[in-house]
Design a protein around this motif. Structure first.
Motif, PDB file in Angstrom:
ATOM      1  N   ASN A   1      97.297  92.304  81.357  1.00  0.00           N
ATOM      2  CA  ASN A   1      96.803  90.966  81.711  1.00  0.00           C
ATOM      3  C   ASN A   1      97.668  90.278  82.759  1.00  0.00           C
ATOM      4  OD1 ASN A   1      99.035  90.229  80.258  1.00  0.00           O
ATOM      5  ND2 ASN A   1      97.946  88.967  78.758  1.00  0.00           N
ATOM      6  N   GLY A   2      98.657  91.020  83.334  1.00  0.00           N
ATOM      7  CA  GLY A   2      99.445  90.470  84.432  1.00  0.00           C
ATOM      8  C   GLY A   2     100.677  89.707  84.018  1.00  0.00           C
ATOM      9  N   THR A   3     101.033  89.748  82.738  1.00  0.00           N
ATOM     10  CA  THR A   3     102.244  89.062  82.291  1.00  0.00           C
ATOM     11  C   THR A   3     103.344  90.090  82.043  1.00  0.00           C
ATOM     12  OG1 THR A   3     101.560  89.162  79.969  1.00  0.00           O
ATOM     13  CG2 THR A   3     100.932  87.187  81.220  1.00  0.00           C
ATOM     14  N   TYR A   4     104.570  89.611  82.036  1.00  0.00           N
ATOM     15  CA  TYR A   4     105.721  90.475  81.803  1.00  0.00           C
ATOM     16  C   TYR A   4     106.146  90.390  80.350  1.00  0.00           C
ATOM     17  CZ  TYR A   4     105.921  90.695  86.843  1.00  0.00           C
ATOM     18  OH  TYR A   4     105.610  90.922  88.157  1.00  0.00           O
ATOM     19  N   ARG A   5     106.761  91.458  79.859  1.00  0.00           N
ATOM     20  CA  ARG A   5     107.226  91.468  78.467  1.00  0.00           C
ATOM     21  C   ARG A   5     108.391  90.491  78.323  1.00  0.00           C
ATOM     22  NH1 ARG A   5     111.927  94.499  77.943  1.00  0.00           N
ATOM     23  NH2 ARG A   5     112.350  95.894  79.681  1.00  0.00           N
TER      24      ARG A   5
ATOM     25  N   ILE B   1     118.006  92.752  81.215  1.00  0.00           N
ATOM     26  CA  ILE B   1     116.870  93.391  81.886  1.00  0.00           C
ATOM     27  C   ILE B   1     117.320  94.751  82.442  1.00  0.00           C
ATOM     28  CG2 ILE B   1     117.313  92.318  84.136  1.00  0.00           C
ATOM     29  CD1 ILE B   1     114.244  91.990  84.400  1.00  0.00           C
ATOM     30  N   ASP B   2     116.472  95.769  82.300  1.00  0.00           N
ATOM     31  CA  ASP B   2     116.836  97.076  82.856  1.00  0.00           C
ATOM     32  C   ASP B   2     116.456  97.117  84.334  1.00  0.00           C
ATOM     33  OD1 ASP B   2     114.082  98.217  83.201  1.00  0.00           O
ATOM     34  OD2 ASP B   2     114.072  98.159  80.997  1.00  0.00           O
TER      35      ASP B   2
ATOM     36  N   LEU C   1     110.545  95.772  89.331  1.00  0.00           N
ATOM     37  CA  LEU C   1     109.132  95.417  89.213  1.00  0.00           C
ATOM     38  C   LEU C   1     108.929  93.918  89.414  1.00  0.00           C
ATOM     39  CD1 LEU C   1     106.264  96.457  88.415  1.00  0.00           C
ATOM     40  CD2 LEU C   1     106.860  95.835  86.066  1.00  0.00           C
ATOM     41  N   ARG C   2     109.760  93.130  88.758  1.00  0.00           N
ATOM     42  CA  ARG C   2     109.630  91.671  88.865  1.00  0.00           C
ATOM     43  C   ARG C   2     109.998  91.164  90.268  1.00  0.00           C
ATOM     44  NH1 ARG C   2     111.183  89.023  83.049  1.00  0.00           N
ATOM     45  NH2 ARG C   2     110.078  90.555  81.775  1.00  0.00           N
TER      46      ARG C   2
END
Length: 143
Positions: free
Chosen positions: A4-8, A15-16, A22-23
């Motif tokens: 849905n286009g959101t990040y975990r 953050i890895d 990606l972000r």
């Protein structure tokens, strides 16, 4: 990123590298179209279609590269076909060729960079054909 286009959610965890890349790539794609940005796009468009030159100057980070990349994206490269001497000729149309130059570039340097950038855009088969043509021209000149 989820479907849905959101990040975990990180929930306080570090953050890895893959998630960070990606972000950051998503953020780099965001372009705020300020009214001045639109005016400059229109100026470049007019110069392009009137076959006039345009020079954009600005400080580092002002958005010059972004301006030209977004303009270039409006004119995708496409394969075209035309007939010449009863032969079908396939070629790549490059409607906009963006070339980045140093501020102290000489006319010869500008021509060389334009040629190199154009050459890089050709497909492998087109490069072979171009090199054959160049070789034929060299042989003709030497006779």
């Amino acid at each position: 990123m989820s479907s849905n286009g959101t990040y975990r959610h990180l929930n306080g965890n570090p953050i890895d590298d893959q998630e960070l890349k990606l972000r950051l790539s998503a953020i780099k794609k965001i372009v705020v179209h300020h009214h001045r940005f639109k005016q400059l796009h229109e100026m470049i468009h007019n110069a392009h279609f009137l076959h006039e030159g345009v020079v954009i100057l600005g400080d580092t980070g002002a958005g010059k590269t972004t301006l030209f990349k977004t303009y270039e994206a409006k004119f995708p490269r496409v394969q075209k076909v035309r007939m010449k001497n009863n032969f079908e000729v396939r070629y790549k149309s490059i409607p906009v060729l963006r070339v980045e130059l140093d501020s102290n570039s000489s006319p010869l340097n500008v021509a060389s960079k334009c040629w190199n950038e154009w050459e890089m855009q050709l497909t492998t088969e087109e490069q072979k054909n171009k090199k054959r043509l160049d070789l034929k021209q060299i042989l003709l000149i030497q006779k």
